[in-house]
Design an enzyme around this catalytic site. Structure first.
Site, short mmCIF file in Angstrom:
data_model
loop_
_atom_site.label_atom_id
_atom_site.label_comp_id
_atom_site.label_asym_id
_atom_site.label_seq_id
_atom_site.Cartn_x
_atom_site.Cartn_y
_atom_site.Cartn_z
N GLY A 15 -6.99 22.37 -0.64
CA GLY A 15 -6.70 20.94 -0.49
C GLY A 15 -7.05 20.50 0.92
N ARG A 83 -12.19 34.92 -9.20
CA ARG A 83 -11.64 34.48 -10.51
C ARG A 83 -12.14 33.05 -10.74
NH1 ARG A 83 -8.01 34.88 -14.59
NH2 ARG A 83 -6.55 33.17 -14.86
N ASP A 121 -3.48 29.71 2.41
CA ASP A 121 -3.35 31.08 1.88
C ASP A 121 -4.34 31.33 0.74
OD1 ASP A 121 -1.89 29.21 0.40
OD2 ASP A 121 -0.45 30.68 -0.32
N THR A 123 -7.33 30.00 0.34
CA THR A 123 -8.68 30.16 0.90
C THR A 123 -8.85 31.55 1.52
OG1 THR A 123 -8.81 27.80 1.31
CG2 THR A 123 -10.32 29.18 2.58
N THR A 143 -3.12 23.79 6.55
CA THR A 143 -2.36 23.26 5.41
C THR A 143 -1.25 22.36 5.92
OG1 THR A 143 -0.75 23.73 3.66
CG2 THR A 143 -1.02 25.45 5.26
N ILE A 144 -1.05 21.26 5.21
CA ILE A 144 0.06 20.39 5.59
C ILE A 144 1.40 21.09 5.31
CG2 ILE A 144 -1.23 18.25 5.22
CD1 ILE A 144 0.56 17.87 2.66
N ASP A 145 1.38 22.10 4.42
CA ASP A 145 2.63 22.78 4.05
C ASP A 145 3.17 23.68 5.17
OD1 ASP A 145 2.32 21.55 1.64
OD2 ASP A 145 1.98 23.36 0.47
N ASP A 147 2.69 26.81 5.76
CA ASP A 147 3.30 28.01 5.19
C ASP A 147 2.43 29.26 5.29
OD1 ASP A 147 1.37 27.25 3.40
OD2 ASP A 147 2.66 27.23 1.63
N ARG A 180 21.55 0.99 -1.31
CA ARG A 180 21.05 1.89 -2.36
C ARG A 180 20.92 3.32 -1.85
NH1 ARG A 180 16.11 -2.01 -4.31
NH2 ARG A 180 17.20 -3.00 -6.04
N ARG A 189 5.19 23.01 -1.61
CA ARG A 189 5.36 23.69 -2.90
C ARG A 189 6.49 24.69 -2.89
NH1 ARG A 189 -0.25 25.16 -5.76
NH2 ARG A 189 -1.52 24.64 -3.98
N ARG A 283 16.57 4.60 -6.16
CA ARG A 283 15.13 4.39 -6.34
C ARG A 283 14.39 5.63 -5.85
NH1 ARG A 283 16.89 0.65 -8.70
NH2 ARG A 283 16.30 -1.56 -8.59
N HIS A 289 -0.37 12.31 -2.07
CA HIS A 289 -1.53 12.62 -1.23
C HIS A 289 -1.67 11.72 0.00
CE1 HIS A 289 -2.32 14.86 -4.87
NE2 HIS A 289 -3.12 15.62 -4.14
N GLN A 291 0.12 11.96 2.30
CA GLN A 291 0.45 12.90 3.38
C GLN A 291 -0.76 13.73 3.80
OE1 GLN A 291 4.66 14.65 2.16
NE2 GLN A 291 3.51 13.89 0.42
#
Ligand code: F6P
Length: 380
Positions: A15, A83, A121, A123, A143-145, A147, A180, A189, A283, A289, A291
């Site tokens: 991504g 794969r 990871d 890649t 990665t934005i994650d 991780d 609210r 993830r 709400r 995306h 982000q």
């Protein structure tokens, strides 16, 4: 520079994320200006390596791209050479093939002495068999994650945090106006770094991350307490967060992808249940995306430039099959193969979680303050 290094390939895999172009620019400029090396851009990640789609990168191609989001090379998070989905089916099931040889053929035909892969990871896992076949592969962690193992930070993360923080700030004012509960689903993830960091930065009341399964009744209790004071609440939830004893919510399944599952929908689920349990209007906002898109922040441009420069320094020093990392604010490198199949999750006693708990932030588990373990982890 080892005399053997004359031509380099570079690809962006997985991504996209803000800062990819800043790395490409740093690598290309350092290669051309400092070492006189030719550099070749591989299009659309490993798909371009499989299909032999490459183009030379000159200085003019990387001019002024430090500010640009996305990647000028294109990316792909479905093409895994070992794969690979052929597009053919047998009794309704996709047929997979190992097309690593096609990548090796492109590398040989293009006379590439090394390939720089910029990715997460997935890649690095895609690149490992190519490295194992004898190609020098240098990884740059993206990665934005946030991780990836071995590095305290990946580029793209801080921009995603800035985007999420801005959105949460905006949700605060409208939550307050209408009394609210606003639930905001962010990416992440299996690792809750974005939710945790943007949640703390925005002063969110509840932060739900995959590493700490939550109890909806406990969140409802925490929200009811807030309703007696400020009378509104902001909840940030990572897409991979899950209820205690429950499972992550699958938003999308693509059987033709080697990485078929995407999470999504937990924000709505949490908002609906909290509405039922508390009777308060709720709400949901899903940032998705947004982000990953747009221009990188200044810290990400700098991090990406440093990573690109250090990747070239590794090649110049003759190192093979390494991934550039930053630990304790110092750039170094680790064995590329060490990154495969691992993820850097948020330690549940991370100092930022302890700080958030101390100021009354709920993690949906009913736990109060905890003593942090001294983890030298710089989030910014
Ligand atoms: O790994 C980065 C990431 O943005 C995750 O946070 C998210 O779950 C996933 O990619 C989304 O992937 P796609 O772009 O395939 O929907």
């Amino acid at each position: 520079m080892p005399p053997t290094i004359k031509r380099l390939g570079i690809l962006t895999g997985g991504g996209d994320c803000p800062g990819l172009n800043a790395v490409i620019r740093a690598v290309a400029k350092t290669a051309i200006l400092q070492y006189g090396i030719e550099i070749v851009g591989i299009e659309d990640g490993f798909q371009g390596l499989i299909e032999h789609r490459v183009r030379p990168l000159h200085l003019r191609d990387v001019e002024s791209i430090v500010t640009r989001g996305g990647t000028i090379l294109g990316s792909n998070n479905k093409a895994n050479p070992s794969r690979y989905c052929t597009g053919r089916t047998e009794t309704g099931e996709p047929i997979w093939e190992d097309v690593t040889d096609a990548c090796l053929t492109t590398i040989r035909r293009e006379r590439l002495d090394a390939v720089i892969v910029i990715g997460g990871d997935g890649t690095m896992a895609c690149a490992a068999p190519i490295a194992a076949a004898g190609v020098n592969v240098i990884g740059v962690p993206k990665t934005i994650d946030n991780d990836l193992v071995g590095t305290e930070i990946t580029f793209g993360f801080l921009t995603a945090v800035a985007t999420a923080t801005d959105a949460l700030d905006r949700l605060h004012s409208t939550a307050e106006s209408h009394r609210r509960v606003m639930v905001c689903e962010v990416m992440g993830r299996n690792a809750g770094w974005i939710a945790l960091t943007a949640g703390v930065a925005s002063g969110s009341d509840v932060i739900l991350i995959p590493e700490i399964p939550f109890d909806l009744k406990k969140i409802a209790d925490d929200i009811e307490k807030r309703m007696r004071g400020p009378r509104y609440a902001v909840v940030v939830v990572a897409e991979g967060a899950k209820p205690l004893g429950g499972s992550q919510v699958i938003g999308r399944y693509d059987p033709t992808s080697p990485d078929p599952i995407r999470f999504g929908g937990i924000g709505n689920l949490v908002a609906t249940k909290l509405g039922e349990l508390t009777g308060i209007e709720t709400r949901t906002t899903v940032l998705g995306h947004t982000q990953r898109g747009g221009t990188p922040t200044a810290p990400d441009r700098i991090l990406a430039t440093n990573f690109g420069f250090h990747a070239m320094a590794l090649i110049a020093s003759g190192k093979r099959n390494r991934m550039v990392v930053r630990e304790n604010n110092i750039f170094s490198d680790i064995d590329l193969f060490e990154t495969v199949g691992k993820q850097r999750l948020v330690p549940i006693d991370h100092p930022l979680i302890a700080a958030a708990r101390a100021i009354g932030t709920s993690f949906g588990d009913g736990a109060g303050s905890i003593t942090p373990k001294p983890i030298p982890s710089a989030l910014v």
